[in-house]
Design an enzyme around this catalytic site. Structure first.
Site, PDB file in Angstrom:
ATOM      1  N   TRP A  72      51.430 -20.758  80.078  1.00  0.00           N
ATOM      2  CA  TRP A  72      52.089 -21.443  78.968  1.00  0.00           C
ATOM      3  C   TRP A  72      51.396 -22.756  78.622  1.00  0.00           C
ATOM      4  O   TRP A  72      51.248 -23.091  77.449  1.00  0.00           O
ATOM      5  CB  TRP A  72      53.573 -21.672  79.260  1.00  0.00           C
TER       6      TRP A  72
ATOM      7  N   ASP B   4      56.928 -29.342  78.419  1.00  0.00           N
ATOM      8  CA  ASP B   4      57.529 -28.063  78.082  1.00  0.00           C
ATOM      9  C   ASP B   4      58.431 -27.682  79.254  1.00  0.00           C
ATOM     10  O   ASP B   4      57.945 -27.260  80.297  1.00  0.00           O
ATOM     11  CB  ASP B   4      56.422 -27.020  77.862  1.00  0.00           C
TER      12      ASP B   4
ATOM     13  N   LYS C 144      65.961 -19.324  78.562  1.00  0.00           N
ATOM     14  CA  LYS C 144      65.703 -19.131  79.982  1.00  0.00           C
ATOM     15  C   LYS C 144      66.869 -19.683  80.807  1.00  0.00           C
ATOM     16  O   LYS C 144      67.482 -18.970  81.571  1.00  0.00           O
ATOM     17  CB  LYS C 144      64.408 -19.813  80.426  1.00  0.00           C
TER      18      LYS C 144
HETATM   19  C1  LIG Z   1      59.277 -18.658  77.353  1.00  0.00           C
HETATM   20  C2  LIG Z   1      58.415 -19.848  77.361  1.00  0.00           C
HETATM   21  C3  LIG Z   1      57.778 -20.297  76.196  1.00  0.00           C
HETATM   22  C4  LIG Z   1      57.846 -19.547  74.878  1.00  0.00           C
HETATM   23  O1  LIG Z   1      59.072 -19.701  74.284  1.00  0.00           O
HETATM   24  P1  LIG Z   1      59.393 -19.030  72.863  1.00  0.00           P
HETATM   25  O2  LIG Z   1      60.799 -19.478  72.620  1.00  0.00           O
HETATM   26  O3  LIG Z   1      59.244 -17.557  73.017  1.00  0.00           O
HETATM   27  O4  LIG Z   1      58.441 -19.598  71.875  1.00  0.00           O
HETATM   28  C5  LIG Z   1      57.011 -21.441  76.277  1.00  0.00           C
HETATM   29  N1  LIG Z   1      56.889 -22.115  77.425  1.00  0.00           N
HETATM   30  C6  LIG Z   1      57.481 -21.709  78.568  1.00  0.00           C
HETATM   31  C7  LIG Z   1      57.291 -22.493  79.815  1.00  0.00           C
HETATM   32  C8  LIG Z   1      58.263 -20.569  78.577  1.00  0.00           C
HETATM   33  O5  LIG Z   1      58.845 -20.159  79.702  1.00  0.00           O
END
Ligand SMILES: *Cc1c(COP(=O)(O)O)cnc(C)c1O
Length: 367
Positions: free
Chosen positions: A108, A178, A202
């Site tokens: 990511w 993030d 998540k």
């Molecule tokens: C799932 C995830 C993303 C992507 O998220 P979207 O909502 O599908 O754009 C980005 N960063 C991390 C760490 C993730 O777990």
């Protein structure tokens, strides 16, 4: 459990992921009509006082849980975390002479860096690719550009299972994180961050809403020439009502926040539970490292996504099939890395982790 809920499996999905059962039950109870409001949350204007109250309560709950100071705004956006990969550098990096440092601890982080490259100058401050993203950078391997606009990191790499449980020292440079897959898994020292973003699906709610926590001084950085939606200021100035926000998703986030505050007792208590749950699985990896080979190095292990491999692909297939029969679902690793991934977010009950632990021991013994 009764009715349909008795058919629920232990869901180890990486996301969209398990939600607390009391939250789902309340959604179900109130879906035809929010008590006293005459309509459901799905049918209500985002300018209706009843919705504004929900929005305000969600913000207030998040402020309380995380101790977010007044000089940070909480925004509810769409486009997922992937839009933030672009929106962050559009706002903070465009313009003369700016550069940002990216710490790459997994898939990511790498994706975030790729999008940032389209917007401005990016320096990779650290890259864990050489060991397949199995570790965090030790302090000795990190040096930041003191004039960088920000340092970007991925607090939890969902695919590799590598997690920062404390922040690296970036001096005066604001951290942009993030936190998609570990938001609300532990208390955070918010003052160390300039901006935090997390898609909800998540650890915090359903898909459709992304939470952004941004310090006031960084709000000023976005150029007026940016398209309205892509400028953080549009949303901050209008309390996330510049356009129609994802009302239902925000409502579910509110219920999750209430659950954390009232049922769990806050983020320290949640963190203790998460550490204990993860420990149950890592113990099995550590007692049989020849059979269950953990991906992340010990001091970099995630308490949200436990990643490991079995001796060969056939054994992994048999493991997943038998797990499914026992109602332990969605344990397959990400398609890019394979193996097994047990996502054990806040809402995964301890009993689910115990059931997986016992199954892992039994499966190994039978081989
Ligand atoms: C799932 C995830 C993303 C992507 O998220 P979207 O909502 O599908 O754009 C980005 N960063 C991390 C760490 C993730 O777990």
């Amino acid at each position: 459990m009764s009715g349909e809920s008795s058919q629920r499996i232990y869901n180890f999905s990486p996301g969209p992921a398990v939600l607390p059962l009391p939250v789902l039950e309340q959604v179900q109870r109130d879906l035809l009509c929010l008590p006293g409001k005459g309509v459901s949350i799905l049918e209500m204007s985002h300018r209706d006082k009843a919705f504004i109250d929900i929005l305000d309560a969600t913000q207030a709950g998040l402020r309380k849980l995380l101790g977010i100071p007044e000089n940070y705004k909480i925004l509810f956006l769409q486009g997922g975390s992937r839009l933030q990969f672009s929106m962050v550098p559009m706002n903070l990096l465009r313009g003369e002479g700016r550069s940002a440092d990216y710490v790459l601890t997994g898939t990511w982080g790498k994706s975030a860096q790729k999008e940032a490259l389209r917007e401005g100058q990016v320096r990779v401050a650290w890259d864990g690719a050489a060991t397949k993203y199995d570790r965090l950078p030790p302090a000795a391997e990190l040096s930041f550009d003191p004039s960088a606009a920000y340092v970007h990191l991925t607090s939890n790499e969902t695919i590799e299972g590598v997690q920062f449980l404390c922040e690296p020292d970036t001096g005066n440079v604001p951290i942009v994180a993030d936190c998609s897959s570990d938001f609300l898994c532990r208390p955070l020292p918010i003052e160390k961050y300039g901006l935090i973003y997390a898609c909800a699906q998540k650890n915090a709610g359903p898909s459709g809403v992304t939470i952004v926590i941004i310090r006031d001084d960084l709000l000023a950085a976005g150029a007026d020439s940016l398209p309205g939606y892509l400028n953080f200021r549009s949303h901050a100035d209008e309390n996330s009502l510049w356009n129609t926000p994802p009302t239902f998703a925000i409502y579910v986030v509110k219920l999750v926040v209430d659950w954390l505050l009232n049922d769990i007792g806050g983020l320290s208590a949640m963190y203790d539970r998460n550490v204990e749950k993860a420990g149950l699985l890592y113990e099995v990896l550590d007692e049989s490292p020849q059979f269950y080979k953990g991906h992340a190095q010990r001091d970099s292990r995630s308490i949200m996504n436990v990643t490991f491999r079995l001796p060969d692909a056939d054994t992994e297939k048999a493991f997943l099939a038998e797990a499914d029969r026992r109602k332990l679902g969605n344990l397959k690793g990400h398609r890019s890395v394979g193996g097994i991934r047990a996502s054990i977010y806040n809402a995964m009950p301890r009993d689910g982790v115990l059931a997986l632990r016992d199954f892992m021991r039994e499966f190994r013994a039978g081989r």
